[in-house]
Scaffold this active site. Structure first.
Site, PDB file in Angstrom:
ATOM      1  N   HIS A 202     111.629 -26.743  67.754  1.00 36.41           N
ATOM      2  CA  HIS A 202     112.311 -26.120  66.616  1.00 36.41           C
ATOM      3  C   HIS A 202     112.453 -27.113  65.465  1.00 36.41           C
ATOM      4  O   HIS A 202     113.076 -28.161  65.631  1.00 36.41           O
ATOM      5  CB  HIS A 202     113.688 -25.608  67.048  1.00 36.41           C
ATOM      6  CG  HIS A 202     113.602 -24.482  68.038  1.00 36.41           C
ATOM      7  ND1 HIS A 202     113.300 -24.685  69.366  1.00 36.41           N
ATOM      8  CD2 HIS A 202     113.736 -23.139  67.869  1.00 36.41           C
ATOM      9  CE1 HIS A 202     113.256 -23.505  69.985  1.00 36.41           C
ATOM     10  NE2 HIS A 202     113.518 -22.553  69.098  1.00 36.41           N
TER      11      HIS A 202
ATOM     12  N   ASP B 185     109.496 -23.324  65.548  1.00 40.08           N
ATOM     13  CA  ASP B 185     110.206 -22.090  65.206  1.00 40.08           C
ATOM     14  C   ASP B 185     111.424 -22.352  64.321  1.00 40.08           C
ATOM     15  O   ASP B 185     111.998 -23.442  64.328  1.00 40.08           O
ATOM     16  CB  ASP B 185     110.705 -21.404  66.480  1.00 40.08           C
ATOM     17  CG  ASP B 185     109.577 -20.805  67.324  1.00 40.08           C
ATOM     18  OD1 ASP B 185     108.400 -20.998  66.975  1.00 40.08           O
ATOM     19  OD2 ASP B 185     109.895 -20.144  68.330  1.00 40.08           O
TER      20      ASP B 185
HETATM   21 ZN    ZN Z   1     113.698 -18.589  66.835  1.00 41.14          ZN
END
Ligand code: ZN
Length: 235
Positions: free
Chosen positions: A195, A44
């Site tokens: 992430h 993400d």
């Molecule tokens: Zn996010």
């Protein structure tokens, strides 16, 4: 809806936990099926010019396909990186334009965040965007409705740790491994969040997350199958 009130703590791990990724109250998100042995790596908040290329190298070395939930606001400055992600066989999903808490955003603005992002991605890849992960996992019925109208399936997760604030790759990998193995024992696939970017800062250090992804790929490569989330359901 106490969880919605907690959203103000945006970037904290508490807010992530409070958003209940498995909650079906506001509609049914795609999480992971009963397929022990299948793992979806999802990344993400990218693309991140410093770390996404390194991550793509790691995935490529192991022949692993993953899913990237991309911020529309980053697409304009990183078109080549978005292209590379697609060309190398990874699935690209929508993570909104500016990472707002959509549970607290007006419906017209939610629609704009999603529409703009899909359009920017589609212009680069030439492929329809069909999956959407809400920032912070935050959602409400209108978010599901709008996503559905735009042909987007809402995706959450079932394996996450606070990789965005954890400096030790070993620790990130260890915590995710425990979750993956626990899910496996229950006969479940794992939808793993890491992430490669950060919504507050472009070019943020994601060395630990990228290294942890490498460790997971090495650990499970021989025993598990890495899939993109579209292997688990269409929009
Ligand atoms: Zn996010």
């Amino acid at each position: 809806m106490g969880a919605v009130g907690a959203v103000g703590l945006a970037a904290s791990g508490y807010a992530y936990a409070a958003m209940w990724p498995a909650s079906g109250i506001f509609g049914s998100p795609l999480i992971a099926p009963e397929k022990a042995g299948e793992l979806a790596l999802t990344f993400d908040d990218g693309p991140n010019p410093k770390w996404t290329p390194r991550l793509l190298d790691v995935l490529g070395e192991h022949g692993v396909k993953a899913t990237f939930f991309i911020l529309g606001g980053r697409v304009e400055t990183e078109p080549e990186l978005v292209r590379r992600i697609a060309v190398e066989g990874h699935l690209i999903g929508n993570h909104s334009w500016s990472h707002k808490n959509l549970a607290r955003t007006a419906a017209t603005k939610v629609r704009e965040e999603l529409t703009r992002t899909s359009k920017a991605l589609e212009q680069i890849t030439g492929e329809r965007v069909k999956y959407f992960r809400p920032p912070f996992g935050a959602r409400r019925p209108a978010v599901f409705r709008i996503a559905r109208e735009l042909g987007l399936r809402v995706v959450t997760w079932n394996a996450m740790t606070s990789d965005w604030s954890e400096p030790s790759a070993d620790r990130i990998a260890r915590e995710l491994t425990a979750k993956i193995d626990r899910l496996g024992k229950r006969g479940r696939a794992a939808n793993i969040v890491l992430h490669d970017g950060g919504h507050l800062e472009q070019g943020i250090d994601r060395g630990p997350s990228v290294a942890a992804a490498g460790m997971l790929v090495a650990r499970y490569g021989a025993t598990h199958r890495f899939v993109r989330v579209d292997a688990w359901g269409s929009s």
